[in-house]
Motif scaffolding. Structure first.
Motif, PDB file in Angstrom:
ATOM      1  N   ARG A   1      89.370  -3.766-128.205  1.00 51.01           N
ATOM      2  CA  ARG A   1      89.968  -4.743-129.165  1.00 51.01           C
ATOM      3  C   ARG A   1      88.756  -5.520-129.527  1.00 51.01           C
ATOM      4  NH1 ARG A   1      94.428  -3.342-125.519  1.00 51.01           N
ATOM      5  NH2 ARG A   1      96.209  -3.390-126.723  1.00 51.01           N
ATOM      6  N   PRO A   2      88.357  -5.485-130.683  1.00 48.51           N
ATOM      7  CA  PRO A   2      87.355  -6.228-131.143  1.00 48.51           C
ATOM      8  C   PRO A   2      87.868  -7.626-131.426  1.00 48.51           C
ATOM      9  CG  PRO A   2      87.299  -4.473-132.566  1.00 48.51           C
ATOM     10  CD  PRO A   2      88.649  -4.276-131.762  1.00 48.51           C
TER      11      PRO A   2
ATOM     12  N   ALA B   1      91.791 -10.954-145.426  1.00 49.26           N
ATOM     13  CA  ALA B   1      90.879  -9.910-145.890  1.00 49.26           C
ATOM     14  C   ALA B   1      91.494  -9.092-146.997  1.00 49.26           C
ATOM     15  CB  ALA B   1      90.658  -8.881-144.673  1.00 49.26           C
ATOM     16  N   TYR B   2      92.704  -8.905-147.104  1.00 46.67           N
ATOM     17  CA  TYR B   2      93.549  -8.579-148.097  1.00 46.67           C
ATOM     18  C   TYR B   2      93.265  -9.310-149.614  1.00 46.67           C
ATOM     19  CZ  TYR B   2      97.413  -6.842-151.006  1.00 46.67           C
ATOM     20  OH  TYR B   2      98.296  -6.167-151.927  1.00 46.67           O
ATOM     21  N   GLU B   3      93.169 -10.570-149.306  1.00 48.55           N
ATOM     22  CA  GLU B   3      93.051 -11.303-150.406  1.00 48.55           C
ATOM     23  C   GLU B   3      91.567 -11.616-150.948  1.00 48.55           C
ATOM     24  OE1 GLU B   3      95.369 -15.045-149.049  1.00 48.55           O
ATOM     25  OE2 GLU B   3      97.342 -13.955-149.319  1.00 48.55           O
ATOM     26  N   GLY B   4      90.644 -11.152-150.057  1.00 49.92           N
ATOM     27  CA  GLY B   4      89.438 -10.988-150.641  1.00 49.92           C
ATOM     28  C   GLY B   4      88.222 -11.532-149.829  1.00 49.92           C
ATOM     29  N   ALA B   5      88.585 -11.795-148.474  1.00 48.89           N
ATOM     30  CA  ALA B   5      87.646 -12.055-147.551  1.00 48.89           C
ATOM     31  C   ALA B   5      86.987 -10.953-146.795  1.00 48.89           C
ATOM     32  CB  ALA B   5      88.224 -13.125-146.388  1.00 48.89           C
ATOM     33  N   LEU B   6      86.188 -10.985-146.246  1.00 45.15           N
ATOM     34  CA  LEU B   6      85.456 -10.076-145.473  1.00 45.15           C
ATOM     35  C   LEU B   6      85.786  -9.941-144.020  1.00 45.15           C
ATOM     36  CD1 LEU B   6      83.239  -7.572-145.034  1.00 45.15           C
ATOM     37  CD2 LEU B   6      81.844  -9.438-144.391  1.00 45.15           C
ATOM     38  N   LEU B   7      86.637  -8.721-143.604  1.00 40.70           N
ATOM     39  CA  LEU B   7      87.035  -8.666-141.973  1.00 40.70           C
ATOM     40  C   LEU B   7      86.077  -8.252-141.430  1.00 40.70           C
ATOM     41  CD1 LEU B   7      89.600  -8.573-140.627  1.00 40.70           C
ATOM     42  CD2 LEU B   7      90.025  -6.101-140.815  1.00 40.70           C
ATOM     43  N   VAL B   8      85.691  -8.780-140.398  1.00 45.24           N
ATOM     44  CA  VAL B   8      84.819  -8.831-139.561  1.00 45.24           C
ATOM     45  C   VAL B   8      85.048  -8.527-137.766  1.00 45.24           C
ATOM     46  CG1 VAL B   8      82.385  -9.619-138.461  1.00 45.24           C
ATOM     47  CG2 VAL B   8      83.224 -10.277-140.609  1.00 45.24           C
ATOM     48  N   GLY B   9      84.752  -7.292-137.364  1.00 46.58           N
ATOM     49  CA  GLY B   9      85.334  -6.985-136.050  1.00 46.58           C
ATOM     50  C   GLY B   9      83.734  -6.841-135.228  1.00 46.58           C
ATOM     51  N   SER B  10      83.851  -7.758-134.077  1.00 52.29           N
ATOM     52  CA  SER B  10      82.686  -7.804-133.236  1.00 52.29           C
ATOM     53  C   SER B  10      83.203  -7.059-132.074  1.00 52.29           C
ATOM     54  CB  SER B  10      82.117  -9.108-132.905  1.00 52.29           C
ATOM     55  OG  SER B  10      81.250  -9.130-132.204  1.00 52.29           O
ATOM     56  N   LEU B  11      82.412  -6.106-131.606  1.00 47.87           N
ATOM     57  CA  LEU B  11      82.812  -5.299-130.179  1.00 47.87           C
ATOM     58  C   LEU B  11      81.625  -5.066-129.474  1.00 47.87           C
ATOM     59  CD1 LEU B  11      83.637  -1.829-130.862  1.00 47.87           C
ATOM     60  CD2 LEU B  11      83.113  -3.167-132.975  1.00 47.87           C
ATOM     61  N   GLY B  12      81.683  -4.989-128.205  1.00 47.81           N
ATOM     62  CA  GLY B  12      80.626  -4.689-127.195  1.00 47.81           C
ATOM     63  C   GLY B  12      80.898  -2.934-127.330  1.00 47.81           C
ATOM     64  N   LEU B  13      79.833  -2.026-127.263  1.00 49.20           N
ATOM     65  CA  LEU B  13      79.728  -0.940-127.037  1.00 49.20           C
ATOM     66  C   LEU B  13      79.379  -0.182-125.757  1.00 49.20           C
ATOM     67  CD1 LEU B  13      78.075  -0.440-130.594  1.00 49.20           C
ATOM     68  CD2 LEU B  13      80.552   0.095-129.989  1.00 49.20           C
TER      69      LEU B  13
ATOM     70  N   GLY C   1      78.712  -3.934-133.701  1.00 45.35           N
ATOM     71  CA  GLY C   1      78.319  -3.622-132.204  1.00 45.35           C
ATOM     72  C   GLY C   1      77.228  -4.067-131.805  1.00 45.35           C
ATOM     73  N   HIS C   2      77.479  -4.588-130.335  1.00 45.19           N
ATOM     74  CA  HIS C   2      76.444  -5.194-129.748  1.00 45.19           C
ATOM     75  C   HIS C   2      76.516  -4.683-128.273  1.00 45.19           C
ATOM     76  CE1 HIS C   2      79.525  -7.615-127.760  1.00 45.19           C
ATOM     77  NE2 HIS C   2      79.868  -7.889-129.028  1.00 45.19           N
ATOM     78  N   ASP C   3      75.586  -4.835-127.466  1.00 45.16           N
ATOM     79  CA  ASP C   3      75.467  -4.223-126.178  1.00 45.16           C
ATOM     80  C   ASP C   3      75.668  -2.572-126.250  1.00 45.16           C
ATOM     81  OD1 ASP C   3      75.163  -4.239-123.451  1.00 45.16           O
ATOM     82  OD2 ASP C   3      77.414  -4.505-122.993  1.00 45.16           O
ATOM     83  N   LEU C   4      74.685  -1.980-126.870  1.00 44.65           N
ATOM     84  CA  LEU C   4      74.782  -0.573-126.908  1.00 44.65           C
ATOM     85  C   LEU C   4      74.176  -0.116-125.499  1.00 44.65           C
ATOM     86  CD1 LEU C   4      74.528  -1.415-129.980  1.00 44.65           C
ATOM     87  CD2 LEU C   4      73.881   0.852-130.412  1.00 44.65           C
ATOM     88  N   PRO C   5      74.688   1.073-125.022  1.00 45.71           N
ATOM     89  CA  PRO C   5      74.532   1.674-123.704  1.00 45.71           C
ATOM     90  C   PRO C   5      72.902   1.829-123.535  1.00 45.71           C
ATOM     91  CG  PRO C   5      75.970   3.084-124.789  1.00 45.71           C
ATOM     92  CD  PRO C   5      75.888   1.918-125.612  1.00 45.71           C
ATOM     93  N   GLY C   6      72.465   2.447-124.421  1.00 45.03           N
ATOM     94  CA  GLY C   6      71.026   3.042-124.130  1.00 45.03           C
ATOM     95  C   GLY C   6      70.203   1.889-124.106  1.00 45.03           C
TER      96      GLY C   6
END
Length: 143
Positions: free
Chosen positions: A137-138, A112-124, A7-12
């Motif tokens: 939708r990240p 990701a199911y086969e072993g990779a890391l699933l990464v979701g990047s999202l503005g908060l 998560g990036h761009d946190l409102p505080g």
């Protein structure tokens, strides 16, 4: 299956009255595990990173995820990013964002199911300067 939400761009972090009010109210954001918010991060932090483990299985050629971090029925599974006021040990939730597994590109989810890391990047932060909510939708990728 391993998931990292970034998560990036946190409102505080923003300037102004809204951000100041979030800091004064002790607003934190976390990921909902069953009925409780966990891995809480202050709304004024520079970023938020959550690492989760979920289960995954193949059903009729489709991937289905599960576990205590996952909500929803088969075919409509999702994660909740949860906002609330933290006072002592009490977290009073007031808003949630829903991250649908159906929005993850099929090839990305399969990797990701086969072993990779699933990464979701999202503005908060939403367009009004408030904590993001509703369906989010990240940008999904694998690492």
């Amino acid at each position: 299956m391993r998931i990292r939400l970034e998560g990036h761009d946190l409102p505080g972090q923003r300037a102004g009255e809204r951000a100041h009010a979030l800091r004064l109210a002790g607003v934190h954001v976390g990921v909902q595990r069953k009925a409780s918010a966990e891995l809480l991060v202050p709304a004024w932090a520079p970023s938020a990173v959550w690492e989760l483990e979920v289960t995954a299985r193949e059903v009729d050629g489709l991937l289905d995820v599960g576990g205590p971090w996952v909500h929803g029925r088969p075919g409509a599974r999702f994660l909740y990013v949860t906002w609330g006021n933290l006072s002592g040990d009490t977290f009073a939730m007031f808003r949630r964002a829903k991250l649908m597994f159906g929005d993850v590109p099929t090839a990305t989810l399969r990797a990701a199911y086969e072993g990779a890391l699933l990464v979701g990047s999202l503005g908060l932060t939403d367009e009004h300067g408030d904590p993001v909510c509703a369906r989010v939708r990240p940008a999904w990728s694998v690492a």
